[in-house]
Design a protein around this motif. Structure first.
Motif, mmCIF file in Angstrom:
data_model
loop_
_atom_site.group_PDB
_atom_site.id
_atom_site.type_symbol
_atom_site.label_atom_id
_atom_site.label_comp_id
_atom_site.label_asym_id
_atom_site.label_seq_id
_atom_site.Cartn_x
_atom_site.Cartn_y
_atom_site.Cartn_z
ATOM 1 N N ALA A 129 0.560 -15.798 -9.045
ATOM 2 C CA ALA A 129 1.551 -16.552 -9.818
ATOM 3 C C ALA A 129 2.655 -15.637 -10.326
ATOM 4 C CB ALA A 129 0.863 -17.257 -10.990
ATOM 5 N N ALA A 130 2.293 -14.402 -10.732
ATOM 6 C CA ALA A 130 3.298 -13.438 -11.186
ATOM 7 C C ALA A 130 4.244 -13.060 -10.052
ATOM 8 C CB ALA A 130 2.615 -12.193 -11.749
ATOM 9 N N ILE A 131 3.696 -12.937 -8.833
ATOM 10 C CA ILE A 131 4.530 -12.611 -7.671
ATOM 11 C C ILE A 131 5.562 -13.713 -7.434
ATOM 12 C CG2 ILE A 131 4.504 -12.325 -5.163
ATOM 13 C CD1 ILE A 131 1.811 -10.914 -5.461
ATOM 14 N N GLN A 132 5.138 -14.967 -7.580
ATOM 15 C CA GLN A 132 6.060 -16.085 -7.368
ATOM 16 C C GLN A 132 7.166 -16.115 -8.416
ATOM 17 O OE1 GLN A 132 6.060 -18.105 -4.701
ATOM 18 N NE2 GLN A 132 4.377 -16.821 -3.955
ATOM 19 N N ASP A 133 6.859 -15.693 -9.651
ATOM 20 C CA ASP A 133 7.856 -15.732 -10.726
ATOM 21 C C ASP A 133 8.816 -14.548 -10.685
ATOM 22 O OD1 ASP A 133 6.635 -18.028 -11.619
ATOM 23 O OD2 ASP A 133 5.447 -17.026 -13.178
ATOM 24 N N ALA A 134 8.470 -13.491 -9.959
ATOM 25 C CA ALA A 134 9.238 -12.250 -10.004
ATOM 26 C C ALA A 134 10.407 -12.266 -9.024
ATOM 27 C CB ALA A 134 8.321 -11.059 -9.709
ATOM 28 N N ASP A 135 11.423 -11.483 -9.368
ATOM 29 C CA ASP A 135 12.552 -11.270 -8.456
ATOM 30 C C ASP A 135 12.271 -10.110 -7.511
ATOM 31 O OD1 ASP A 135 14.469 -13.242 -9.593
ATOM 32 O OD2 ASP A 135 14.308 -11.962 -11.366
ATOM 33 N N ALA A 136 11.431 -9.185 -7.939
ATOM 34 C CA ALA A 136 11.073 -8.032 -7.106
ATOM 35 C C ALA A 136 9.644 -7.622 -7.442
ATOM 36 C CB ALA A 136 12.031 -6.868 -7.343
ATOM 37 N N ILE A 137 9.042 -6.837 -6.557
ATOM 38 C CA ILE A 137 7.647 -6.432 -6.696
ATOM 39 C C ILE A 137 7.562 -4.911 -6.670
ATOM 40 C CG2 ILE A 137 5.360 -6.525 -5.640
ATOM 41 C CD1 ILE A 137 6.249 -9.193 -4.359
ATOM 42 N N LEU A 138 6.820 -4.365 -7.631
ATOM 43 C CA LEU A 138 6.474 -2.947 -7.593
ATOM 44 C C LEU A 138 5.033 -2.862 -7.112
ATOM 45 C CD1 LEU A 138 7.971 -1.616 -10.968
ATOM 46 C CD2 LEU A 138 9.058 -1.773 -8.727
ATOM 47 N N PHE A 139 4.845 -2.454 -5.857
ATOM 48 C CA PHE A 139 3.505 -2.356 -5.276
ATOM 49 C C PHE A 139 3.019 -0.928 -5.480
ATOM 50 C CE2 PHE A 139 0.390 -1.893 -1.845
ATOM 51 C CZ PHE A 139 -0.350 -3.047 -2.018
ATOM 52 N N VAL A 140 1.962 -0.773 -6.292
ATOM 53 C CA VAL A 140 1.506 0.551 -6.716
ATOM 54 C C VAL A 140 0.246 0.938 -5.951
ATOM 55 C CG1 VAL A 140 0.877 1.987 -8.690
ATOM 56 C CG2 VAL A 140 2.415 0.046 -9.012
ATOM 57 N N ILE A 141 0.244 2.167 -5.425
ATOM 58 C CA ILE A 141 -0.951 2.737 -4.805
ATOM 59 C C ILE A 141 -1.282 4.054 -5.509
ATOM 60 C CG2 ILE A 141 -0.440 1.693 -2.562
ATOM 61 C CD1 ILE A 141 0.417 4.506 -1.614
ATOM 62 N N ASP A 142 -2.486 4.546 -5.294
ATOM 63 C CA ASP A 142 -2.933 5.813 -5.875
ATOM 64 C C ASP A 142 -2.637 6.922 -4.873
ATOM 65 O OD1 ASP A 142 -4.291 8.014 -6.872
ATOM 66 O OD2 ASP A 142 -5.977 6.837 -7.612
ATOM 67 N N ALA A 143 -1.697 7.823 -5.217
ATOM 68 C CA ALA A 143 -1.319 8.890 -4.295
ATOM 69 C C ALA A 143 -2.466 9.866 -4.060
ATOM 70 C CB ALA A 143 -0.094 9.639 -4.837
ATOM 71 N N ARG A 144 -3.384 10.000 -5.013
ATOM 72 C CA ARG A 144 -4.500 10.926 -4.840
ATOM 73 C C ARG A 144 -5.519 10.377 -3.835
ATOM 74 N NH1 ARG A 144 -5.715 11.800 -11.275
ATOM 75 N NH2 ARG A 144 -3.730 12.795 -11.853
ATOM 76 N N ALA A 145 -5.790 9.070 -3.945
ATOM 77 C CA ALA A 145 -6.785 8.464 -3.057
ATOM 78 C C ALA A 145 -6.220 8.121 -1.696
ATOM 79 C CB ALA A 145 -7.355 7.201 -3.710
ATOM 80 N N GLY A 146 -4.890 8.057 -1.581
ATOM 81 C CA GLY A 146 -4.286 7.660 -0.317
ATOM 82 C C GLY A 146 -4.357 6.156 -0.123
ATOM 83 N N VAL A 147 -3.972 5.688 1.052
ATOM 84 C CA VAL A 147 -3.963 4.259 1.362
ATOM 85 C C VAL A 147 -5.377 3.811 1.720
ATOM 86 C CG1 VAL A 147 -3.029 2.482 2.876
ATOM 87 C CG2 VAL A 147 -1.576 4.385 2.148
ATOM 88 N N THR A 148 -5.847 2.776 1.045
ATOM 89 C CA THR A 148 -7.190 2.250 1.280
ATOM 90 C C THR A 148 -7.105 0.935 2.062
ATOM 91 O OG1 THR A 148 -7.225 0.918 -0.744
ATOM 92 C CG2 THR A 148 -7.892 3.237 -0.936
ATOM 93 N N PRO A 149 -8.215 0.475 2.616
ATOM 94 C CA PRO A 149 -8.199 -0.822 3.300
ATOM 95 C C PRO A 149 -7.750 -1.974 2.403
ATOM 96 C CG PRO A 149 -10.175 0.401 3.877
ATOM 97 C CD PRO A 149 -9.483 1.186 2.814
ATOM 98 N N ILE A 150 -8.067 -1.905 1.107
ATOM 99 C CA ILE A 150 -7.632 -2.968 0.188
ATOM 100 C C ILE A 150 -6.113 -2.937 0.046
ATOM 101 C CG2 ILE A 150 -7.768 -3.810 -2.185
ATOM 102 C CD1 ILE A 150 -10.588 -2.796 -2.338
ATOM 103 N N ASP A 151 -5.544 -1.720 -0.012
ATOM 104 C CA ASP A 151 -4.081 -1.613 -0.061
ATOM 105 C C ASP A 151 -3.453 -2.271 1.165
ATOM 106 O OD1 ASP A 151 -3.980 -0.181 -2.485
ATOM 107 O OD2 ASP A 151 -4.362 1.709 -1.446
ATOM 108 N N ARG A 152 -4.023 -2.006 2.326
ATOM 109 C CA ARG A 152 -3.472 -2.570 3.561
ATOM 110 C C ARG A 152 -3.594 -4.091 3.567
ATOM 111 N NH1 ARG A 152 -6.001 2.203 5.691
ATOM 112 N NH2 ARG A 152 -4.417 3.638 6.529
ATOM 113 N N HIS A 153 -4.715 -4.584 3.067
ATOM 114 C CA HIS A 153 -4.936 -6.033 3.068
ATOM 115 C C HIS A 153 -3.893 -6.743 2.204
ATOM 116 C CE1 HIS A 153 -7.069 -9.865 3.016
ATOM 117 N NE2 HIS A 153 -6.943 -9.852 1.699
#
Length: 459
Positions: free
Chosen positions: A78-102
């Motif tokens: 619902a927050a994504i629908q209300d927003a004008d832009a999205i800040l998609f945050v990942i953990d630089a230490r852990a790298g990209v995970t399968p959940i991030d990709r999903h």
């Protein structure tokens, strides 16, 4: 031009830390364990010359829609629908995970401008993991450290690039104030109402019913709410700000660090509220913990309204409301006369009466009484029932005045007032409450005795 940005990502990547950094306050709870944030929280963010609304969201997890994690994900969507832009945050230490990709796929399908943030990038050793983020298909990752405030200038540039229309500098004439239009100094401030109570009393459900949308996360599980969420609203043309708070259990049962933070955040909401609604469960009203919460409200000096939720379950019991009112007379002695309003968050019954009671309580809480009226009353009440004598000397009460309002605070001047019994002080407070119509609000009473210049023991 203002705009809205939603901060999303999987649990424990630092979304709430970034939110607090942008709004400049520690509004959102932050802890090392994942899944701290559950409801979405909005705040006014500042970044350089940009002012915008930031939305902190729950961590994205794969789960069934009916589960708690699934309902949290729906709040994020619902927050994504209300927003004008999205800040998609990942953990630089852990790298990209399968959940991030999903969930990167979910973000791409939203068709909103996206800024990819690689948080916790204060160390140079995380460079390789940051490069993995290119594979998400969300553009170049912006390395930042929300905890240390690093990389915010790069985030500023990325926002300007993602939302050129919203972040463009205004024309010169936009700074000019329209002729004949008053400044916001005369605008009516919203009435701040905090909803408090034991876990699972129905606080979030009540607010959702008030505003007419599923703004807050609800469910059968006790203790869902963690952050104190403030929601701007309007009732009958009057601005209101509602604060949902975490359920407060007995202190002896609170062992988890996160629950302690949640309760502290709820107490902070009470401290900054004007009216507090104590929400009781109609099936088990006035439990010991309800009275403990009441004591906290009275200590902070807030106006009180008691709402009895789940009234639809007990409405058929004869004399139920009368008994509650009678019980409140001796249980709520410090805020005698507080309104008891039966409501049902499930059906919406009684909500208008609850809001009416809140505005009435606010007026009483802000009431001022003239010094002349107070002293006429004081003369009469002291003549009818003079204070007792101490060591053969009569306590003299000379005059009184109201020091301030919100809550009403009165000062009494006289001799030997430090010897005045508590019973007589209660007599005065009850007389003030009854005569000047001050129900349901704490009354402060200060006793002031002038110093005796001939007192040898004074320092």
């Amino acid at each position: 031009m203002t705009f809205t940005v939603a901060i999303i990502g999987r649990p424990n990547v630092g979304k709430s830390t970034l939110f607090n950094r942008l709004v400049g306050k520690k509004l959102a709870l932050v802890d090392d364990q994942p899944g701290v944030t559950r409801d979405r929280r909005e705040g006014e963010a500042h970044l350089g010359d940009l002012t915008f609304t930031a939305i902190d969201t729950a961590g994205l997890e794969e789960a069934d829609d009916a589960s708690l994690a699934g309902r949290m994900r729906q709040q994020t969507e619902a927050a994504i629908q209300d927003a004008d832009a999205i800040l998609f945050v990942i953990d630089a230490r852990a790298g990209v995970t399968p959940i991030d990709r999903h969930f990167a796929g979910l973000v791409r399908r939203a068709s909103k401008p996206v800024v990819l943030l690689a948080n916790k990038a204060e160390s140079r050793a995380v460079g390789l993991q940051t490069y993995e983020a290119f594979g998400l298909g969300l553009g170049d990752p912006v390395p930042i450290s929300a905890e240390h405030g690093e990389g915010l200038s790069d985030l500023y540039d990325a926002l300007r690039e993602a939302l050129p229309e919203h972040t463009a500098a205004p024309e010169e004439d936009e700074f000019e104030e329209p002729e004949g239009e008053e400044r916001d100094e005369n605008a009516v401030r919203p009435l701040r109402i905090a909803i408090v109570g034991r876990p699972n009393a129905g606080k979030s459900t009540l607010i959702n019913r008030m505003i007419g949308e599923d703004r807050l996360l609800t469910g059968p599980e006790a203790g869902i709410t963690r952050d104190s969420i403030g929601i701007e609203w309007e009732w009958r043309g009057k601005p209101v700000k509602l604060f949902d708070t975490a359920g407060m259990r007995k202190r002896a049962k609170v062992e988890d660090k996160l629950e302690k933070l949640s309760v502290a955040d709820g107490l902070r909401a009470v401290r900054f509220a004007e009216v507090v609604v104590l929400l009781l469960d109609a099936t088990i009203p006035f439990e010991k913990q309800d009275l403990a919460i009441l004591g906290l409200v009275e200590k902070e000096g807030r106006a009180l309204v008691v709402a009895v939720n789940k009234w639809d379950l007990v409405a058929g019991e004869p004399g139920k409301l009368k008994k509650l009112v009678e019980d409140s007379e001796h249980l709520l002695s410090n805020v005698k006369g507080a309104k008891i309003v039966p409501v049902s968050a499930l059906t919406g019954d009684g909500l208008d009466k609850l809001l009416e009671a809140c505005f009435e309580a606010s007026e009483v809480w802000s009431k001022r009484v003239s010094t002349a009226a107070l002293n006429r009353w004081l003369t009469r009440i002291v003549d009818n029932h003079p204070p007792p004598a101490v060591s053969g000397r009569r306590i003299k009460i000379r005059y009184m005045t109201q020091v301030k309002a919100r809550p009403p605070h009165f000062a009494i001047f006289g001799n030997q007032l430090n010897e005045l019994p508590d019973s007589y002080t209660r007599y005065l407070v009850n007389g003030l409450r009854e005569t000047f119509e001050l129900p349901g609000t704490p009354i402060r009473l200060s006793l002031r005795t002038p110093e005796n210049p001939y007192d040898k023991d004074r320092k």
